[in-house]
Design a protein around this motif. Structure first.
Motif, PDB file in Angstrom:
ATOM      1  N   ASN A  43     -44.304  33.392   0.553  1.00  0.00           N
ATOM      2  CA  ASN A  43     -45.492  33.622   0.893  1.00  0.00           C
ATOM      3  C   ASN A  43     -46.207  32.729  -0.266  1.00  0.00           C
ATOM      4  N   GLU A  44     -45.558  33.345  -1.828  1.00  0.00           N
ATOM      5  CA  GLU A  44     -46.167  33.314  -3.149  1.00  0.00           C
ATOM      6  C   GLU A  44     -45.907  31.882  -3.346  1.00  0.00           C
ATOM      7  N   PRO A  45     -44.430  31.353  -3.280  1.00  0.00           N
ATOM      8  CA  PRO A  45     -44.290  29.830  -3.483  1.00  0.00           C
ATOM      9  C   PRO A  45     -45.673  28.987  -3.275  1.00  0.00           C
ATOM     10  N   ASP A  46     -45.912  29.194  -1.543  1.00  0.00           N
ATOM     11  CA  ASP A  46     -47.010  27.897  -1.207  1.00  0.00           C
ATOM     12  C   ASP A  46     -47.990  27.995  -2.148  1.00  0.00           C
ATOM     13  N   ILE A  47     -48.470  29.112  -2.438  1.00  0.00           N
ATOM     14  CA  ILE A  47     -49.614  29.865  -2.847  1.00  0.00           C
ATOM     15  C   ILE A  47     -49.421  29.120  -4.041  1.00  0.00           C
ATOM     16  N   ALA A  64     -64.074  18.189  -5.373  1.00  0.00           N
ATOM     17  CA  ALA A  64     -63.966  17.767  -3.952  1.00  0.00           C
ATOM     18  C   ALA A  64     -63.457  18.626  -3.175  1.00  0.00           C
ATOM     19  N   GLU A  65     -61.781  17.792  -3.949  1.00  0.00           N
ATOM     20  CA  GLU A  65     -60.780  17.865  -3.251  1.00  0.00           C
ATOM     21  C   GLU A  65     -60.146  18.939  -3.243  1.00  0.00           C
ATOM     22  N   ALA A  66     -60.529  18.950  -4.614  1.00  0.00           N
ATOM     23  CA  ALA A  66     -60.307  20.786  -5.117  1.00  0.00           C
ATOM     24  C   ALA A  66     -60.485  21.717  -4.705  1.00  0.00           C
ATOM     25  N   VAL A  67     -62.106  21.821  -4.177  1.00  0.00           N
ATOM     26  CA  VAL A  67     -62.215  22.623  -3.635  1.00  0.00           C
ATOM     27  C   VAL A  67     -61.198  22.948  -1.968  1.00  0.00           C
ATOM     28  N   GLU A  68     -61.241  21.600  -1.609  1.00  0.00           N
ATOM     29  CA  GLU A  68     -60.964  21.600  -0.206  1.00  0.00           C
ATOM     30  C   GLU A  68     -59.364  22.464  -0.203  1.00  0.00           C
ATOM     31  N   ILE A  69     -58.703  22.731  -1.221  1.00  0.00           N
ATOM     32  CA  ILE A  69     -57.030  23.252  -1.637  1.00  0.00           C
ATOM     33  C   ILE A  69     -58.007  24.558  -1.883  1.00  0.00           C
ATOM     34  N   LEU A  70     -58.878  24.986  -2.320  1.00  0.00           N
ATOM     35  CA  LEU A  70     -59.035  26.419  -2.379  1.00  0.00           C
ATOM     36  C   LEU A  70     -59.671  27.034  -1.021  1.00  0.00           C
ATOM     37  N   LEU A  71     -59.976  25.707  -0.860  1.00  0.00           N
ATOM     38  CA  LEU A  71     -60.766  26.530   0.928  1.00  0.00           C
ATOM     39  C   LEU A  71     -59.297  26.909   1.728  1.00  0.00           C
ATOM     40  N   ASN A  72     -58.628  26.402   1.567  1.00  0.00           N
ATOM     41  CA  ASN A  72     -57.496  26.221   2.653  1.00  0.00           C
ATOM     42  C   ASN A  72     -56.359  27.631   2.477  1.00  0.00           C
ATOM     43  N   ILE A  73     -56.562  27.724   0.763  1.00  0.00           N
ATOM     44  CA  ILE A  73     -55.611  28.508   0.085  1.00  0.00           C
ATOM     45  C   ILE A  73     -56.435  30.090   1.077  1.00  0.00           C
ATOM     46  N   ILE A  74     -57.248  29.866   1.237  1.00  0.00           N
ATOM     47  CA  ILE A  74     -57.964  31.208   1.444  1.00  0.00           C
ATOM     48  C   ILE A  74     -58.386  31.646   2.838  1.00  0.00           C
ATOM     49  N   THR A  76     -56.076  30.307   4.862  1.00  0.00           N
ATOM     50  CA  THR A  76     -54.418  30.679   5.845  1.00  0.00           C
ATOM     51  C   THR A  76     -54.020  31.342   5.283  1.00  0.00           C
ATOM     52  N   SER A  77     -53.972  32.233   3.819  1.00  0.00           N
ATOM     53  CA  SER A  77     -53.699  33.435   3.447  1.00  0.00           C
ATOM     54  C   SER A  77     -53.874  35.157   4.222  1.00  0.00           C
ATOM     55  N   ASP A  78     -52.747  35.621   4.031  1.00  0.00           N
ATOM     56  CA  ASP A  78     -52.990  36.759   4.948  1.00  0.00           C
ATOM     57  C   ASP A  78     -53.619  37.689   3.888  1.00  0.00           C
ATOM     58  N   ASP A  79     -54.575  39.029   4.404  1.00  0.00           N
ATOM     59  CA  ASP A  79     -54.608  39.305   3.966  1.00  0.00           C
ATOM     60  C   ASP A  79     -54.823  40.501   2.963  1.00  0.00           C
ATOM     61  N   GLU A  80     -53.597  40.635   3.003  1.00  0.00           N
ATOM     62  CA  GLU A  80     -52.811  41.279   1.641  1.00  0.00           C
ATOM     63  C   GLU A  80     -52.454  40.216   0.331  1.00  0.00           C
ATOM     64  N   ILE A  81     -52.453  38.804   1.242  1.00  0.00           N
ATOM     65  CA  ILE A  81     -52.155  38.098  -0.542  1.00  0.00           C
ATOM     66  C   ILE A  81     -53.982  38.128  -1.317  1.00  0.00           C
ATOM     67  N   LEU A  82     -54.492  38.087  -0.060  1.00  0.00           N
ATOM     68  CA  LEU A  82     -56.227  38.019  -0.813  1.00  0.00           C
ATOM     69  C   LEU A  82     -56.549  38.806  -1.406  1.00  0.00           C
ATOM     70  N   LYS A  85     -54.397  41.804  -6.658  1.00  0.00           N
ATOM     71  CA  LYS A  85     -55.599  41.429  -7.996  1.00  0.00           C
ATOM     72  C   LYS A  85     -55.634  39.671  -8.441  1.00  0.00           C
ATOM     73  N   SER A  86     -54.423  38.750  -8.522  1.00  0.00           N
ATOM     74  CA  SER A  86     -53.743  37.677  -9.264  1.00  0.00           C
ATOM     75  C   SER A  86     -54.651  37.094  -8.271  1.00  0.00           C
ATOM     76  N   THR A  87     -54.413  36.896  -7.127  1.00  0.00           N
ATOM     77  CA  THR A  87     -55.134  36.164  -5.912  1.00  0.00           C
ATOM     78  C   THR A  87     -56.339  36.256  -6.267  1.00  0.00           C
ATOM     79  N   ALA A  88     -57.041  37.348  -6.319  1.00  0.00           N
ATOM     80  CA  ALA A  88     -58.135  37.320  -5.512  1.00  0.00           C
ATOM     81  C   ALA A  88     -59.068  36.969  -7.292  1.00  0.00           C
ATOM     82  N   ASP A  89     -58.238  37.327  -8.419  1.00  0.00           N
ATOM     83  CA  ASP A  89     -58.914  36.533 -10.311  1.00  0.00           C
ATOM     84  C   ASP A  89     -58.880  35.022  -9.945  1.00  0.00           C
ATOM     85  N   TRP A  90     -58.012  34.709  -9.746  1.00  0.00           N
ATOM     86  CA  TRP A  90     -58.030  32.971  -9.456  1.00  0.00           C
ATOM     87  C   TRP A  90     -59.200  32.638  -8.370  1.00  0.00           C
TER      88      TRP A  90
END
Length: 235
Positions: A43-47, A64-74, A76-82, A85-90
């Motif tokens: 999962n990490e390479p995709d994130i 605006a496009e950056a926000v779309e990618i941000l929301l897509n990450i949130i 489509t990512s599973d709970d463990e990734i979200l 700490k690194s992902t949450a902080d980012w």
């Protein structure tokens, strides 16, 4: 290399290419087996690729496009990734940057309505994109965003309000009433006095039914009784 040199225009297509190389089926047995044996995460390479793309778009003033990618990450990512700490902080850092610069958010391909972003939280972004999609009649997409907002901040009544709006627009009235009831419950149980005071702005469905019943009864009291033949339908 392009990122280090500030050549974001060339970096974007390369990052998108890297993102497309990530495995599509993350649950297929071979990948699961390899992950268990070697402890590798597929999962990490995709994130990472999506994060780099998001940051590059933001640097290119394509917030605006950056926000779309941000929301897509949130979304489509599973709970463990979200929860990492690194992902949450980012996500927190990226959200704060985006909300200070983005003037509109939504599905650009369908013609998003302009709106300003207020709450500096991912749930706030989902709520506002849900409203934008609802304004364009994209009820199912609006509902998807509203559900994400509720999932991320279950104590935020705005998530349920947006969900109610999306369900009502989709003509799923029973579910819309349930979402409205959930909103009232969250308001009533909130520890925030300002949120609890919002309760006075709404009438519960049960109270609405009671008022309607009283009105109907008052009308019937002043109306003559009418007998209708159940077979012919005539008086």
């Amino acid at each position: 290399m392009y990122m280090k040199n500030g050549d974001y225009g060339r970096a974007i297509p390369l990052i998108e290419r890297a993102r497309s190389l990530a495995p599509k089926d993350k649950q297929c047995p071979p990948l699961v087996t390899i992950s268990l044996i070697f402890g590798w995460s597929f999962n990490e390479p995709d994130i990472v690729a999506q994060q780099q793309l998001c940051e590059t778009l933001y640097s290119e003033e394509r917030a605006a496009e950056a926000v779309e990618i941000l929301l897509n990450i949130i979304g489509t990512s599973d709970d463990e990734i979200l929860r990492s700490k690194s992902t949450a902080d980012w996500i927190t850092d990226c959200t704060k940057k985006c909300v200070t610069t983005v003037e509109h958010v939504g599905d650009n391909a369908s013609g998003s309505a302009a709106l300003s972003i207020g709450p500096q939280s991912p749930a706030g972004l989902f709520i506002r994109r849900s409203k934008t999609r609802a304004a364009n009649g994209l009820w199912e997409d609006a509902l998807q965003d509203a559900n994400m907002a509720v999932k991320m901040e279950p104590s935020n009544p705005l998530g349920y309000k947006t969900k109610h709006m999306a369900l009502h627009g989709a003509k799923r009235y029973g579910e819309a009433i349930d979402a409205f009831k959930s909103m009232l419950q969250v308001i009533e149980q909130s520890n925030d006095l300002a949120i609890r005071q919002l309760r006075k702005n709404y009438i519960s469905p049960s109270e609405t039914i009671r008022v309607i019943d009283l009105t109907v009864r008052d009308i019937l009291k002043n109306c003559p009784l009418v007998v209708i033949h159940v077979t012919s339908g005539c008086l």
